[in-house]
Design a protein around this motif. Sequence first.
Motif, PDB file in Angstrom:
ATOM      1  N   LEU A  80       0.828  -1.205   0.000  1.00  0.00           N
ATOM      2  CA  LEU A  80       0.000   0.000   0.000  1.00  0.00           C
ATOM      3  C   LEU A  80       0.863   1.257   0.000  1.00  0.00           C
ATOM      4  CD1 LEU A  80      -2.683  -1.216   2.557  1.00  0.00           C
ATOM      5  CD2 LEU A  80      -3.137  -0.600   0.176  1.00  0.00           C
ATOM      6  N   ASP A  81       1.955   1.224   0.719  1.00  0.00           N
ATOM      7  CA  ASP A  81       2.871   2.363   0.748  1.00  0.00           C
ATOM      8  C   ASP A  81       3.389   2.671  -0.654  1.00  0.00           C
ATOM      9  OD1 ASP A  81       4.719   4.326   1.461  1.00  0.00           O
ATOM     10  OD2 ASP A  81       6.240   2.870   2.019  1.00  0.00           O
ATOM     11  N   GLU A  82       3.708   1.639  -1.407  1.00  0.00           N
ATOM     12  CA  GLU A  82       4.218   1.830  -2.766  1.00  0.00           C
ATOM     13  C   GLU A  82       3.098   2.236  -3.737  1.00  0.00           C
ATOM     14  OE1 GLU A  82       6.133  -1.754  -3.872  1.00  0.00           O
ATOM     15  OE2 GLU A  82       7.798  -1.526  -2.465  1.00  0.00           O
ATOM     16  N   SER A 107       1.303   7.776   2.947  1.00  0.00           N
ATOM     17  CA  SER A 107       2.420   6.842   2.925  1.00  0.00           C
ATOM     18  C   SER A 107       3.248   6.931   4.212  1.00  0.00           C
ATOM     19  CB  SER A 107       3.316   7.104   1.710  1.00  0.00           C
ATOM     20  OG  SER A 107       2.673   6.704   0.515  1.00  0.00           O
ATOM     21  N   GLN A 108       3.449   8.151   4.716  1.00  0.00           N
ATOM     22  CA  GLN A 108       4.187   8.316   5.969  1.00  0.00           C
ATOM     23  C   GLN A 108       3.457   7.633   7.122  1.00  0.00           C
ATOM     24  OE1 GLN A 108       4.806  12.507   6.537  1.00  0.00           O
ATOM     25  NE2 GLN A 108       6.401  12.656   4.979  1.00  0.00           N
ATOM     26  N   ASP A 109       2.132   7.805   7.170  1.00  0.00           N
ATOM     27  CA  ASP A 109       1.336   7.161   8.219  1.00  0.00           C
ATOM     28  C   ASP A 109       1.417   5.637   8.098  1.00  0.00           C
ATOM     29  OD1 ASP A 109       0.566   9.574   9.322  1.00  0.00           O
ATOM     30  OD2 ASP A 109      -1.268   9.711   8.123  1.00  0.00           O
ATOM     31  N   GLU A 156       3.439   0.422   9.988  1.00  0.00           N
ATOM     32  CA  GLU A 156       4.242  -0.770   9.713  1.00  0.00           C
ATOM     33  C   GLU A 156       5.295  -0.972  10.788  1.00  0.00           C
ATOM     34  OE1 GLU A 156       7.637  -2.097   6.495  1.00  0.00           O
ATOM     35  OE2 GLU A 156       6.078  -0.697   5.856  1.00  0.00           O
ATOM     36  N   ALA A 157       5.989   0.104  11.162  1.00  0.00           N
ATOM     37  CA  ALA A 157       7.040   0.004  12.171  1.00  0.00           C
ATOM     38  C   ALA A 157       6.465  -0.375  13.540  1.00  0.00           C
ATOM     39  CB  ALA A 157       7.804   1.320  12.262  1.00  0.00           C
ATOM     40  N   MET A 165      -8.666  10.029   9.511  1.00  0.00           N
ATOM     41  CA  MET A 165      -8.668   8.963  10.511  1.00  0.00           C
ATOM     42  C   MET A 165      -7.276   8.407  10.776  1.00  0.00           C
ATOM     43  SD  MET A 165     -10.732   7.413  12.500  1.00  0.00           S
ATOM     44  CE  MET A 165     -10.748   5.991  13.583  1.00  0.00           C
ATOM     45  N   MET A 166      -6.357   8.573   9.828  1.00  0.00           N
ATOM     46  CA  MET A 166      -5.054   7.924   9.929  1.00  0.00           C
ATOM     47  C   MET A 166      -4.266   8.368  11.161  1.00  0.00           C
ATOM     48  SD  MET A 166      -4.687   5.604   7.757  1.00  0.00           S
ATOM     49  CE  MET A 166      -2.938   5.317   7.993  1.00  0.00           C
ATOM     50  N   GLY A 167      -4.346   9.641  11.512  1.00  0.00           N
ATOM     51  CA  GLY A 167      -3.633  10.121  12.696  1.00  0.00           C
ATOM     52  C   GLY A 167      -4.122   9.432  13.953  1.00  0.00           C
TER      53      GLY A 167
END
Length: 235
Positions: A96-98, A106-108, A113-114, A174-176
């Motif tokens: 999904l990031d790619e 992408s940063q979120d 992921e980390a 919502m990602m935050g």
Amino acid sequence: MATVRKVRKSAAPYYGAAAVWIAWAVLRDLYKPSHFAFVAVLSIGAFLLLRAVCKDEVVETIVPDPPKEEEKPTGNPELDKMVSDGRKAVSEMKRLDEAIEDEKISQDIRRLEAVCQKIFDQVKADPGKLPQIRQFMDYYLPTTLKLLNAYDRMDSTGVAGENISGTKGKVENMMGTIVTAFEKQLDGLFGTDALDISTDISVLEAMLAREGLAGEKMEAQTTKNGDGTDLKLEL
């Protein structure tokens, strides 16, 4: 698969420079220093000319990825399922990031992921923490991936309609909250460890003070006996 690009320089400039020397030696004299100097200048000119004309060749080689070592089963079915599901979730986040072009999303995703990887590592190291992430694995993680996949599908349409733009905006907002929730989930796994460490520190401080090994001596506390005299309590 990885693509390795190598630049193969043309050999024509070198052959051209050498040809100048050979031609001069065959057609003219080559025994005075001035001859050598003149031919050297000609050969350098031929080299630079051919270097500008002859382009370098780019060769692409596909190198297969090294085989991944499969993790051996732990003997704990629930833990093995967590490891397997966790590996799939992290792999999907990478995809999904790619796929998603929006850098903020992408940063979120990379932060998620980390954090997820750290959660899985902690539980793998201490399977007793499995119950703490059951709801995380059963609902929060798959629902988050579902939202991101929906965002990816809508984003790939290239259309900015009311439904698509509105839904994408909701996911972005919502990602935050999701990142913060995942980080709190990771922090919660250290609750017992933090309590144990606090207890150990308290006991250690008391023992050091009692033995007179603390950096500063604890002040004596004074209280009254039943007969009214002072009684000093010291550690």
